[in-house]
Write a protein that holds these residues in place. Sequence first.
Motif, mmCIF file in Angstrom:
data_model
loop_
_atom_site.group_PDB
_atom_site.id
_atom_site.type_symbol
_atom_site.label_atom_id
_atom_site.label_comp_id
_atom_site.label_asym_id
_atom_site.label_seq_id
_atom_site.Cartn_x
_atom_site.Cartn_y
_atom_site.Cartn_z
ATOM 1 N N GLY A 99 -29.377 41.869 67.047
ATOM 2 C CA GLY A 99 -30.662 41.837 66.558
ATOM 3 C C GLY A 99 -31.188 42.308 68.015
ATOM 4 O O GLY A 99 -31.731 42.962 67.479
ATOM 5 N N VAL A 100 -30.658 41.988 69.013
ATOM 6 C CA VAL A 100 -31.295 42.836 70.196
ATOM 7 C C VAL A 100 -30.715 45.187 70.039
ATOM 8 O O VAL A 100 -32.081 45.489 70.118
ATOM 9 C CB VAL A 100 -30.696 42.693 71.235
ATOM 10 N N ALA B 217 -37.745 43.065 62.177
ATOM 11 C CA ALA B 217 -37.779 43.437 63.549
ATOM 12 C C ALA B 217 -38.690 42.715 64.134
ATOM 13 O O ALA B 217 -38.735 41.960 65.394
ATOM 14 C CB ALA B 217 -38.161 44.861 64.089
ATOM 15 N N LEU C 117 -38.475 45.825 57.315
ATOM 16 C CA LEU C 117 -37.791 46.528 58.567
ATOM 17 C C LEU C 117 -38.886 45.974 60.036
ATOM 18 O O LEU C 117 -37.941 45.209 60.674
ATOM 19 C CB LEU C 117 -37.480 48.131 58.384
ATOM 20 N N ASP D 282 -35.663 31.305 71.838
ATOM 21 C CA ASP D 282 -34.353 31.043 72.106
ATOM 22 C C ASP D 282 -34.709 31.033 73.767
ATOM 23 O O ASP D 282 -33.115 30.587 74.318
ATOM 24 C CB ASP D 282 -33.646 33.169 71.809
ATOM 25 N N PHE E 132 -36.336 35.529 69.755
ATOM 26 C CA PHE E 132 -35.762 35.794 71.129
ATOM 27 C C PHE E 132 -36.754 35.177 71.862
ATOM 28 O O PHE E 132 -36.009 34.848 72.858
ATOM 29 C CB PHE E 132 -35.541 37.524 71.502
ATOM 30 N N PHE F 203 -23.747 32.906 65.761
ATOM 31 C CA PHE F 203 -25.593 32.688 65.852
ATOM 32 C C PHE F 203 -25.767 33.380 67.534
ATOM 33 O O PHE F 203 -26.207 34.517 67.413
ATOM 34 C CB PHE F 203 -25.599 31.343 66.885
ATOM 35 N N HIS G 200 -24.171 42.235 61.201
ATOM 36 C CA HIS G 200 -25.829 41.198 61.206
ATOM 37 C C HIS G 200 -26.380 41.505 60.401
ATOM 38 O O HIS G 200 -26.513 39.743 59.733
ATOM 39 C CB HIS G 200 -27.076 42.207 62.393
ATOM 40 N N MET G 201 -26.258 41.923 58.831
ATOM 41 C CA MET G 201 -27.329 41.159 57.562
ATOM 42 C C MET G 201 -26.155 40.998 56.591
ATOM 43 O O MET G 201 -26.256 39.801 56.521
ATOM 44 C CB MET G 201 -27.634 42.500 56.976
ATOM 45 N N ARG H 295 -27.922 37.092 67.829
ATOM 46 C CA ARG H 295 -29.177 37.777 68.642
ATOM 47 C C ARG H 295 -28.126 39.621 68.847
ATOM 48 O O ARG H 295 -29.273 39.694 69.447
ATOM 49 C CB ARG H 295 -28.321 36.734 69.847
ATOM 50 N N PHE I 174 -26.429 52.164 65.011
ATOM 51 C CA PHE I 174 -27.252 51.414 64.135
ATOM 52 C C PHE I 174 -26.943 51.264 62.206
ATOM 53 O O PHE I 174 -27.069 49.869 62.751
ATOM 54 C CB PHE I 174 -28.861 52.782 63.518
ATOM 55 N N LEU J 191 -32.394 45.840 67.064
ATOM 56 C CA LEU J 191 -33.851 46.187 67.492
ATOM 57 C C LEU J 191 -34.488 47.968 67.613
ATOM 58 O O LEU J 191 -35.422 48.209 67.532
ATOM 59 C CB LEU J 191 -34.757 45.129 68.433
ATOM 60 N N MET K 85 -26.653 37.308 55.713
ATOM 61 C CA MET K 85 -26.358 36.365 54.561
ATOM 62 C C MET K 85 -25.202 35.373 54.352
ATOM 63 O O MET K 85 -25.476 34.809 53.687
ATOM 64 C CB MET K 85 -25.615 37.923 53.222
ATOM 65 N N TYR L 156 -31.006 43.634 53.443
ATOM 66 C CA TYR L 156 -30.054 44.065 52.766
ATOM 67 C C TYR L 156 -29.433 44.533 51.264
ATOM 68 O O TYR L 156 -27.847 45.608 51.636
ATOM 69 C CB TYR L 156 -28.978 42.334 52.421
ATOM 70 N N GLY M 250 -35.536 40.375 55.380
ATOM 71 C CA GLY M 250 -33.490 40.277 55.381
ATOM 72 C C GLY M 250 -32.881 39.941 54.437
ATOM 73 O O GLY M 250 -31.666 41.283 54.316
ATOM 74 N N ILE N 48 -37.997 39.622 67.241
ATOM 75 C CA ILE N 48 -38.714 39.433 68.502
ATOM 76 C C ILE N 48 -39.484 37.757 69.110
ATOM 77 O O ILE N 48 -39.049 37.281 69.420
ATOM 78 C CB ILE N 48 -39.948 40.456 69.077
ATOM 79 N N SER O 233 -32.976 50.848 65.838
ATOM 80 C CA SER O 233 -34.233 50.490 64.553
ATOM 81 C C SER O 233 -35.390 51.753 64.924
ATOM 82 O O SER O 233 -35.855 52.522 64.170
ATOM 83 C CB SER O 233 -34.629 49.431 63.800
#
Lengths: 132, 130
Positions: free
Chosen positions: B34-35, A86, A82, A96, A93, B27, B82-83, B31, B75, B38, B87, A39, A35, A90, B41
């Motif tokens: 992130g989705v 990624a 990346l 989660d 998730f 939080f 997200h970052m 998520r 994206f 994902l 961070m 960044y 991550g 998952i 990307s």
Amino acid sequence: MADARLAASRPLSPHLQVFRFILTMAMSIVHRITGGFLYVGTVFVAVWLVAAASGPEWFAQVDGVYQSWIGRLILLGLVWSLIHHAIGGIRHFIWDLGYGFDPKTADRLALFNLVAGVVLTGVVAIAAFIFA
Amino acid sequence: MSKSFRFQTSLKHARGFGSGKSGTTHFWQQRVTGVAALLLSLVYVVLLVKLQGDDYAAVMATLGNPFVAVLMLAFLGVSVWHMKIGMQVIIEDYVNQPLLRVLTLMANSFFSALVGIASAVALIKITFGA
């Protein structure tokens, strides 16, 4: 009353050095590190886009740096970061949603993440090589 | 003491203080972004592979395509958010000295905003110019 000395002598929560090395713990660290790489890596994307928007001379300059062997190495590292991050996402998730907490499954997921990250990076690298 | 009093929790004392201000907002945002990141990307990686070996004109034509520009903007947007919050968690975990913590948190916001704005301006210029 608040006592500064008391606050200072409070036990700290244990950190890395007191834990036995296990795969899921290492993978948690790698998730954070990848991550962090991504960044910093966004700078490469932003510089590339700004150069492209600034005209062919700027683009050629930046492209030259990115096409050098060190540039390619950094980009390959970022692609791996990346993909690894990624797949790690998952995994998060899955947790989660309440699945995969037993040690055996967690270890399997971690191993899958590690292997799939490297394999998919290889696939992307080969695909990029074919297109180039 | 009335019976209904039992249903009161100390939540009202926490509201507006400390993490009570936003609770699990970050939080959940981590998520959601992130989705989104994902899925987007996948487009980004395919695009990167496709652009290999292309000259300047071809790269500009691809990035200038509105479909590509929209997905790239999305994206970069979700990735930057997200970052930024990711961070922030790392800083909050490891930087304990109060002044340094505030400064690094601020630097994190500035860096993320700058990267996001630079990428967005460049992409918009390319797609409007194409």
